[in-house]
Every structure is written in structure tokens, then in C-alpha cells.
Design a protein around this motif. Structure first.
Motif, PDB file in Angstrom:
ATOM      1  N   UNK A  88     -13.477  -6.346  -1.309  1.00  0.00           N
ATOM      2  CA  UNK A  88     -12.527  -6.385  -0.761  1.00  0.00           C
ATOM      3  C   UNK A  88     -11.966  -6.686   0.433  1.00  0.00           C
ATOM      4  N   UNK A  89     -11.107  -6.812   1.023  1.00  0.00           N
ATOM      5  CA  UNK A  89     -10.104  -7.021   2.254  1.00  0.00           C
ATOM      6  C   UNK A  89      -9.268  -5.974   2.809  1.00  0.00           C
ATOM      7  N   UNK A  90      -9.283  -5.547   3.940  1.00  0.00           N
ATOM      8  CA  UNK A  90      -9.254  -5.201   4.733  1.00  0.00           C
ATOM      9  C   UNK A  90      -8.064  -5.612   5.908  1.00  0.00           C
ATOM     10  N   UNK A  91      -7.300  -5.472   6.214  1.00  0.00           N
ATOM     11  CA  UNK A  91      -5.672  -5.479   7.693  1.00  0.00           C
ATOM     12  C   UNK A  91      -5.538  -4.522   8.219  1.00  0.00           C
ATOM     13  N   UNK A  92      -5.873  -5.062   9.805  1.00  0.00           N
ATOM     14  CA  UNK A  92      -6.172  -4.404  10.897  1.00  0.00           C
ATOM     15  C   UNK A  92      -4.739  -4.868  11.646  1.00  0.00           C
ATOM     16  N   UNK A  93      -3.942  -3.681  12.137  1.00  0.00           N
ATOM     17  CA  UNK A  93      -3.222  -4.680  13.090  1.00  0.00           C
ATOM     18  C   UNK A  93      -4.296  -4.645  14.848  1.00  0.00           C
ATOM     19  N   UNK A  94      -4.769  -3.905  14.967  1.00  0.00           N
ATOM     20  CA  UNK A  94      -5.431  -3.890  16.224  1.00  0.00           C
ATOM     21  C   UNK A  94      -7.096  -3.097  15.654  1.00  0.00           C
TER      22      UNK A  94
END
Length: 178
Positions: A88-94
């Protein structure tokens, strides 16, 4: 390939795992990471191919993880890799500010196990990585037969386990994407 030892968070000591480490190699194809867990595998819960898990909760079970950000940028990505082959991949802006993850190529994952250890190798394709100088966190969650968890990382910067803390992204590499 560079070798690194992960350390267990002092708040969650682990008698069943004798060592947990990773080898990292960037190249033109992407980033290759080999995780190695040594210990009493019978004392652990290790998902197998016959045990599908909710992809958004792979981290709630034995799971190898990779956190990747560009130096000087707040955004980062989290990748979770289960011994059952799921990822699984999760992207975060901060810090913990999740944003939608754009489509991208799938990593290649291979798992091996014997009575004394578990290995998981992954090749993250270059398009999944940010451009520029990277800061990387190598981490793992280990679930025990009794349901308890231990938390492993290159560095534990705070009193409670927190893999998202940027000071835990302790490995610096040049990206394969210019």
C-alpha cells in the motif's frame, strides 16, 4: 548495497526478534530494499499469501515500511509491504496530512522464509520516488502471537513510536529521478 540495522523502540522491547535490518541500493530502475528479520518466527504472526488483509491496515500486522521524502520538502510517501505480498502507498502533504495518491507502477516484491528468518525484497520503480536528494525512514512493525506489537526503525526520535516523525527519516540518498 548499504546495510542498516533497525532498532526496536525502547517502549516495546522484543525478545522474539534477534535482529532486523535492511539493505538499500538505488539504481536507474528505482530503489531496491531488502528487509531481513531474524528470530523465533513461531512466536510471531506473519501474514501469508492465504491471508489477505485490508490494504489500508497492513501496518496493523507484521509489515515492512519505507518512508520517503525529498530533503527540504514537507511532503512524503509511506509504503507498506506485507509478507503476504500485499502493498500500500500513502501520500502526505505534511506530517500525517494525507492526500490522495496518484496512480503509479507497482513495486516488485519477493518474500522468503525459513525457520530462523524472514526476508522481503522490494524494488520501487523510479517514478514512485521524489526527485532530488531523498530522506528515507526504514521501519517495521512486528506482530506477536499474543497480538502485541513491536516497532523497529533506523531511529526513534520521540518517546512513543512514530514512524511519521521526520527526524526518523535517517537515511539520505540521491534520488534515481533527476
Amino acid at each position: 548495497m548499504s546495510k542498516f540495522a533497525l532498532v526496536c523502540h525502547p517502549a516495546t522491547p522484543d525478545a522474539a526478534v534477534s535482529a532486523l535490518g535492511a539493505e538499500v541500493q538505488p539504481d536507474a530502475a528505482g530503489l531496491a530494499v531488502d528487509f531481513h528479520l531474524s528470530g523465533e518466527l513461531a512466536a510471531l504472526r506473519i501474514p501469508d499469501v492465504a491471508t489477505p488483509l485490508p490494504p489500508e491496515r497492513l501496518w496493523a500486522h507484521t509489515c515492512f515500511e519505507l518512508f520517503v521524502g525529498a530533503v527540504g520538502e514537507a511532503a512524503y510517501r509511506e509504503f507498506n509491504f506485507s509478507p503476504n505480498g500485499q502493498w500500500m502507498r500513502f501520500d502526505f502533504a505534511d506530517y500525517r496530512a494525507r492526500v490522495p495518491s496518484p496512480a503509479g507502477p507497482a513495486p516488485r516484491i519477493a518474500v522468503s522464509a525459513d525457520e530462523g528468518g524472514l526476508g522481503l525484497s522490494v524494488l520501487l520503480p523510479a517514478p514512485l520516488l521524489p526527485a532530488g536528494r531523498l530522506c528515507i525512514g526504514l521501519t517495521a512493525v512486528v506482530e506477536h502471537a499474543d497480538g502485541s506489537h513491536t516497532y523497529w526503525a533506523l531511529r526513534h526520535p520521540v518517546a512513543q513510536p512514530d514512524f511519521h516523525h521526520r527526524d526518523g527519516f535517517a537515511l539520505a540518498l540521491h534520488a534515481v529521478n533527476p
